[in-house]
Design a protein around this motif. Structure first.
Motif, PDB file in Angstrom:
ATOM      1  N   GLY A   1      40.654  44.833  44.238  1.00  0.00           N
ATOM      2  CA  GLY A   1      41.789  45.590  43.738  1.00  0.00           C
ATOM      3  C   GLY A   1      43.106  44.887  43.994  1.00  0.00           C
ATOM      4  O   GLY A   1      44.010  44.902  43.151  1.00  0.00           O
ATOM      5  N   GLU A   2      43.217  44.267  45.176  1.00  0.00           N
ATOM      6  CA  GLU A   2      44.445  43.538  45.502  1.00  0.00           C
ATOM      7  C   GLU A   2      44.696  42.422  44.490  1.00  0.00           C
ATOM      8  O   GLU A   2      45.846  42.128  44.146  1.00  0.00           O
TER       9      GLU A   2
ATOM     10  N   ARG B   1      35.718  44.676  48.781  1.00  0.00           N
ATOM     11  CA  ARG B   1      35.994  45.510  47.614  1.00  0.00           C
ATOM     12  C   ARG B   1      37.490  45.778  47.461  1.00  0.00           C
ATOM     13  O   ARG B   1      38.019  45.784  46.351  1.00  0.00           O
ATOM     14  N   LEU B   2      38.182  45.967  48.572  1.00  0.00           N
ATOM     15  CA  LEU B   2      39.621  46.190  48.484  1.00  0.00           C
ATOM     16  C   LEU B   2      40.336  44.949  47.962  1.00  0.00           C
ATOM     17  O   LEU B   2      41.333  45.059  47.244  1.00  0.00           O
ATOM     18  N   SER B   3      39.815  43.773  48.293  1.00  0.00           N
ATOM     19  CA  SER B   3      40.466  42.552  47.810  1.00  0.00           C
ATOM     20  C   SER B   3      40.339  42.401  46.304  1.00  0.00           C
ATOM     21  O   SER B   3      41.207  41.807  45.652  1.00  0.00           O
TER      22      SER B   3
ATOM     23  N   GLN C   1      43.943  49.030  40.817  1.00  0.00           N
ATOM     24  CA  GLN C   1      44.033  48.210  42.022  1.00  0.00           C
ATOM     25  C   GLN C   1      43.038  48.693  43.098  1.00  0.00           C
ATOM     26  O   GLN C   1      41.856  48.816  42.823  1.00  0.00           O
ATOM     27  N   GLU C   2      43.496  49.025  44.297  1.00  0.00           N
ATOM     28  CA  GLU C   2      42.560  49.367  45.376  1.00  0.00           C
ATOM     29  C   GLU C   2      42.040  50.798  45.338  1.00  0.00           C
ATOM     30  O   GLU C   2      41.220  51.195  46.180  1.00  0.00           O
TER      31      GLU C   2
ATOM     32  N   SER D   1      48.198  53.741  43.939  1.00  0.00           N
ATOM     33  CA  SER D   1      48.407  52.361  43.519  1.00  0.00           C
ATOM     34  C   SER D   1      49.895  52.051  43.428  1.00  0.00           C
ATOM     35  O   SER D   1      50.351  50.978  43.830  1.00  0.00           O
TER      36      SER D   1
ATOM     37  N   HIS E   1      42.813  44.119  37.075  1.00  0.00           N
ATOM     38  CA  HIS E   1      41.841  43.453  37.948  1.00  0.00           C
ATOM     39  C   HIS E   1      40.575  43.050  37.196  1.00  0.00           C
ATOM     40  O   HIS E   1      39.747  42.310  37.732  1.00  0.00           O
TER      41      HIS E   1
END
Length: 288
Positions: free
Chosen positions: A64-65, A60-62, A46-47, A94, A250
């Protein structure tokens, strides 16, 4: 500091022998007389990869989200449709970000195993930090799932000089980070048996190299990857061995990519002599 070509024989032999493959643990048969064992796994990063790199970009975090929000439910529905167990290797951060995912994994009968704290690069850590993070991660996953993890996959499949001793201190049954065989084997530490089962991985049995995040690197067509994975399964079936696969929600969980996993499962289900198992179940069977 001496260069590798300047090392004497005890030095280079020592490096090679520090963590080594011992006896093969390939069993004479799998449970129920199955011809082949299939162990699917998902690294639920994930993130944590951008967080590890201090990359705080919402973009970039999205990515993983997406793994938790969209891909995990999609993957779990596919596994449930066929009653297939899997192992989810989860960085502790995570798990803390998405505790509901861990409850879903456990409630569906899947295994949750260790995958570092924040997907750290363990070979770059100061002395003692890898151990502290591993102990903290095991405690965190146990608290979140109600079960103590019995296996580890190191982030990025890196092994430091301390990793195996940490595995043994935690009393883990298996590791799944190394690549010395197609079949399970016992790990040796400086030539001595450890009792730790290695369930080997390989980059050709991993989705990430074929579907990289980097937009400058080409992605393969999912059905091209499917053909490779089907060939790997067919080889394991012919040899009466283990087919182990590493995926990431992801990565594989996008609509157009999940076709590779869906059709792979269909290919495997076309064989009657298959044992679907978690990594923990494989380790328990081969170490009897």
């Amino acid at each position: 500091m001496t260069q590798p070509w300047e090392w004497d024989e005890p030095t280079w032999r020592g490096h090679v022998q520090r963590v080594r493959a011992g006896r093969s643990l390939k069993p004479e048969s799998w449970p129920g007389g199955a011809r082949v064992a299939v162990a699917l796994s998902f690294d639920a990063d994930q993130e944590t990869i951008p967080l590890r790199d201090a990359d705080l970009s919402p973009c970039r975090l999205s990515q993983g989200e997406y793994g938790s929000r969209t891909a995990v439910p999609r993957v779990l529905r596919l596994l449930a449709e066929h009653g297939i167990p899997a192992t989810f290797f989860v960085p502790a951060v995570s798990g803390l970000l998405h505790p509901e995912d861990l409850r879903l994994f456990v409630d569906a009968g899947h295994e949750v195993a260790l995958h570092g704290w924040i997907h750290e690069r363990n070979t770059d850590l100061p002395p003692g930090v890898e151990r502290e993070l591993a102990l903290r991660s095991a405690d965190t996953l146990e608290r979140l799932t109600g079960r103590r993890p019995v296996g580890l996959r190191t982030p990025s499949w890196d092994f430091s000089a301390d990793t195996l001793s940490i595995v043994r201190e935690l009393g883990l049954a298996y590791d799944s980070s190394l690549m010395a065989d197609d079949e399970p084997y016992e790990l040796l530490a400086d030539g001595q048996p450890t009792g730790v089962v290695e369930i080997p991985v390989e980059w050709i049995r991993d989705d990430a190299p074929f579907f990289p995040r980097d937009p400058t690197r080409p992605n393969l067509a999912p059905r091209d990857v499917l053909r490779l994975w089907c060939d790997e399964f067919d080889g394991a079936h012919a040899e009466g061995g283990l087919f182990q696969l590493t995926m990431h929600p992801h990565v594989i969980g996008h609509r157009g990519r999940l076709v590779a996993l869906r059709e792979l499962i269909g290919h495997v289900l076309g064989h009657q002599d298959v044992w679907w198992a978690t990594h923990a179940e494989v380790a328990a069977w081969v170490s009897r």
